[in-house]
Design an enzyme around this catalytic site. Structure first.
Site, PDB file in Angstrom:
ATOM      1  N   GLY A  51      36.064  43.696  36.325  1.00 41.58           N
ATOM      2  CA  GLY A  51      36.197  42.317  35.006  1.00 41.58           C
ATOM      3  C   GLY A  51      36.981  41.323  36.096  1.00 41.58           C
TER       4      GLY A  51
ATOM      5  N   GLY B 240      59.164  38.512   7.522  1.00 38.66           N
ATOM      6  CA  GLY B 240      60.062  40.077   7.245  1.00 38.66           C
ATOM      7  C   GLY B 240      58.996  41.242   6.894  1.00 38.66           C
ATOM      8  N   GLY B 241      59.055  42.409   5.917  1.00 39.56           N
ATOM      9  CA  GLY B 241      58.599  43.447   5.701  1.00 39.56           C
ATOM     10  C   GLY B 241      56.709  42.760   4.760  1.00 39.56           C
TER      11      GLY B 241
ATOM     12  CD  GLU C 164      35.156  32.948  27.264  1.00 35.53           C
ATOM     13  OE1 GLU C 164      35.323  32.026  27.333  1.00 35.53           O
ATOM     14  OE2 GLU C 164      34.616  33.131  25.345  1.00 35.53           O
ATOM     15  N   GLY C 165      38.700  35.971  31.469  1.00 36.14           N
ATOM     16  CA  GLY C 165      40.302  35.423  31.854  1.00 36.14           C
ATOM     17  C   GLY C 165      41.480  35.804  31.812  1.00 36.14           C
ATOM     18  CB  THR C 166      44.013  38.494  32.346  1.00 40.18           C
ATOM     19  OG1 THR C 166      43.955  38.131  33.710  1.00 40.18           O
ATOM     20  CG2 THR C 166      42.693  39.446  32.304  1.00 40.18           C
TER      21      THR C 166
HETATM   22  N1  COS Z   1      33.996  25.731  39.497  1.00 41.77           N
HETATM   23  C1  COS Z   1      33.239  25.331  40.184  1.00 41.77           C
HETATM   24  N2  COS Z   1      33.021  26.716  41.415  1.00 41.77           N
HETATM   25  C2  COS Z   1      33.973  27.301  41.959  1.00 41.77           C
HETATM   26  C3  COS Z   1      34.956  27.788  40.255  1.00 41.77           C
HETATM   27  C4  COS Z   1      34.571  26.516  39.807  1.00 41.77           C
HETATM   28  N3  COS Z   1      35.327  27.138  38.464  1.00 41.77           N
HETATM   29  N4  COS Z   1      35.214  28.629  40.935  1.00 41.77           N
HETATM   30  C5  COS Z   1      35.373  29.308  41.603  1.00 41.77           C
HETATM   31  N5  COS Z   1      33.864  29.216  42.058  1.00 41.77           N
HETATM   32  C6  COS Z   1      33.723  28.936  43.647  1.00 41.77           C
HETATM   33  C7  COS Z   1      34.326  28.914  44.769  1.00 41.77           C
HETATM   34  O1  COS Z   1      34.048  27.752  45.297  1.00 41.77           O
HETATM   35  C8  COS Z   1      33.546  29.683  45.846  1.00 41.77           C
HETATM   36  O2  COS Z   1      32.453  28.867  46.222  1.00 41.77           O
HETATM   37  P1  COS Z   1      32.490  28.609  47.947  1.00 41.77           P
HETATM   38  O3  COS Z   1      32.318  30.064  48.265  1.00 41.77           O
HETATM   39  O4  COS Z   1      30.655  27.586  48.330  1.00 41.77           O
HETATM   40  O5  COS Z   1      34.190  27.597  48.587  1.00 41.77           O
HETATM   41  C9  COS Z   1      33.199  30.824  44.865  1.00 41.77           C
HETATM   42  O6  COS Z   1      33.029  29.720  43.778  1.00 41.77           O
HETATM   43  C10 COS Z   1      33.539  31.761  44.702  1.00 41.77           C
HETATM   44  O7  COS Z   1      35.246  31.765  44.310  1.00 41.77           O
HETATM   45  P2  COS Z   1      36.615  32.131  45.379  1.00 41.77           P
HETATM   46  O8  COS Z   1      36.262  32.746  46.371  1.00 41.77           O
HETATM   47  O9  COS Z   1      37.556  31.417  43.866  1.00 41.77           O
HETATM   48  O10 COS Z   1      36.020  33.870  44.083  1.00 41.77           O
HETATM   49  P3  COS Z   1      36.974  35.204  43.547  1.00 41.77           P
HETATM   50  O11 COS Z   1      36.464  36.097  43.838  1.00 41.77           O
HETATM   51  O12 COS Z   1      38.374  34.879  44.703  1.00 41.77           O
HETATM   52  O13 COS Z   1      36.839  34.840  42.717  1.00 41.77           O
HETATM   53  C11 COS Z   1      38.676  34.354  39.980  1.00 41.77           C
HETATM   54  C12 COS Z   1      37.911  34.492  42.153  1.00 41.77           C
HETATM   55  C13 COS Z   1      39.590  35.531  39.973  1.00 41.77           C
HETATM   56  C14 COS Z   1      39.354  32.804  40.128  1.00 41.77           C
HETATM   57  C15 COS Z   1      37.741  34.741  39.575  1.00 41.77           C
HETATM   58  O14 COS Z   1      36.824  35.927  40.222  1.00 41.77           O
HETATM   59  C16 COS Z   1      37.369  35.202  37.515  1.00 41.77           C
HETATM   60  O15 COS Z   1      37.679  33.839  37.431  1.00 41.77           O
HETATM   61  N6  COS Z   1      37.550  35.394  37.214  1.00 41.77           N
HETATM   62  C17 COS Z   1      38.205  36.361  35.906  1.00 41.77           C
HETATM   63  C18 COS Z   1      36.600  36.543  35.502  1.00 41.77           C
HETATM   64  C19 COS Z   1      36.624  36.573  34.214  1.00 41.77           C
HETATM   65  O16 COS Z   1      37.079  34.959  33.217  1.00 41.77           O
HETATM   66  N7  COS Z   1      36.261  37.374  32.569  1.00 41.77           N
HETATM   67  C20 COS Z   1      35.997  37.363  31.433  1.00 41.77           C
HETATM   68  C21 COS Z   1      34.413  37.995  31.188  1.00 41.77           C
HETATM   69  S1  COS Z   1      33.537  36.829  30.432  1.00 41.77           S
HETATM   70  S2  COS Z   1      34.094  37.578  28.934  1.00 41.77           S
END
Ligand code: COS
Length: 379
Positions: free
Chosen positions: A131, A339-340, A363-365
């Protein structure tokens, strides 16, 4: 910086408001109780030209800006957060992703039916064990001749039960981590693409969420979006934009909660006067107003950056963090003001509270938004 809506943006807002009041409001309680997607409402929505507000006219969209679009999502979400949120997934996560990353052939084939609303779009990234840590996904695609063969399962997918087009992110090269993921456009009718568990939910009950299962699901290789390995970045950039849509949905819930509370506070008499005369209520209304307006300006700011073509990851995360917190808090306070009566299902107030919670999760917590913001400012 001026966030007064111009005439066109105001027209979009009013069009969506009128649609919400005249078409959605009379049936929203019933469809929410049934807990099923309303095809009838969707048909009316697409006939009103609301299915692709920010998509260019050459692909069948309305060609409006993102400020107009967030106002449409807000106005619809004031009446039905299910409809507003579902429209955001269709428009931003699916249609706009093809617009941004698709080649000309893909755009010509997929955008017009999505933009007209004849086909509904979905986006599949999340898995049962992946997730927040989206990179922990396990679903795969393997090239076999002219087709990729997809296997695995995706969880909590908005519109899964009705979508005609899915954007699906899977692993094409496990060794490469986030650079080994790819995004595909998958037709809903593709053999091997099946619906699994359909989820029962606390709120937003009339937009359906389900599991999709891919069992040797063969997708033509021309349906690869961008290049192999682009999938994670496509998902992240898509979610940046999607988060503005969810901020708008949250803003709609918060605004509806505030408006209902102001009206009720003026009408409800206790101790011989309207409760609006009581300082306890006045302070609640004041705090609710500050939360709604703060969320609004952050949301408009993020949308304005998207219109300018600037990077807006941090601003979208701030908008979603603030607007979702506002939706939860303001809808909670709205119950308190009522209220109620606010707790009973005769009024929509308890629904606002139930609907608000998801905006802090999908879409991200809120914790992911804080990660995105802090990484951006501490870099
Ligand atoms: N725009 C462009 N590139 C992005 C980016 C963005 N918003 N976010 C990350 N990237 C790129 C990074 O720059 C990195 O690239 P490089 O390796 O070339 O430097 C690559 O993607 C990996 O990024 P990162 O290392 O930050 O990845 P993580 O695994 O640490 O994940 C989070 C970061 C937690 C922010 C990400 O997994 C996330 O947004 N998770 C939530 C997912 C979500 O919203 N789920 C809901 C589903 S839809 S209901």
């Amino acid at each position: 910086m001026d966030f007064e809506l111009d005439d066109t943006q105001q027209e979009w807002k009013e069009k969506a408001r009128a649609f919400g009041e005249a078409v959605v409001k009379p049936v929203v309680d019933e469809v929410e109780r049934e807990g099923k997607f309303s095809t009838d409402l969707w048909i009316k929505l697409k006939e009103e030209g609301l299915a692709a507000v920010p998509i260019p006219a050459e692909y069948g969209g309305a060609g409006a800006d993102h400020i107009s679009y967030v106002n449409v999502i807000e106005e619809l979400s004031k009446v039905s957060a299910s409809l507003g949120g579902g429209l955001s997934v269709h428009t931003t996560l699916c249609t706009q992703t093809i617009l941004t990353f698709g080649n000309e052939e893909q755009k010509k084939k997929y955008l017009p039916p999505l933009a007209s609303g004849d086909v509904i779009g979905a986006f599949a990234l999340t898995e049962a064990q992946a997730g927040t840590d989206a990179a922990a996904m396990e679903s795969t695609a393997v090239l076999d001749g002219d087709e990729y063969v997809l296997n695995g399962a995706k969880y909590f997918i908005t519109h899964a039960t009705i979508a005609g087009v899915f954007i699906i992110i899977v692993i094409t090269d496990k060794e490469k981590g986030t650079k080994g993921m790819s995004a595909f456009i998958v037709d809903g009718e593709t053999p091997g693409l099946k619906i699994g568990k359909i989820f029962d939910k606390m709120g937003i009950r009339s937009v359906e969420h389900a599991e999709i299962i891919m069992e040797d699901c063969r997708v033509p290789k021309e349906n690869l979006l961008g290049n192999e390995g682009d999938g994670f970045k496509i998902a992240m950039i898509t979610l940046d934009s999607g988060r503005i849509g969810i901020a708008s949905q949250a803003l709609g819930i918060a605004q509806a909660s505030l408006e209902a509370s102001i009206q009720y506070a003026k009408e409800r008499v206790q101790f011989g006067k309207p409760i609006a005369a009581l300082q306890a209520i006045q302070w609640m209304i004041a705090d609710m107003t500050v939360k709604v307006d703060s969320a609004r300006w952050l949301t408009y700011h993020a949308a304005s950056l998207e219109d300018k073509g600037a990077r807006f990851s941090k601003e979208a995360a701030m908008a979603k963090l603030a607007a979702s917190a506002a939706a939860v808090e303001v809808s909670r306070m709205a119950i308190q003001v009522h209220g109620g009566y606010g707790y009973m299902t005769d009024l929509p107030i308890e629904r606002y509270y139930r609907d608000a919670k998801i905006t802090e999760i999908y879409e991200g917590t809120s914790e992911v938004q804080r990660m995105v913001i802090s990484r951006s400012v501490l870099r």
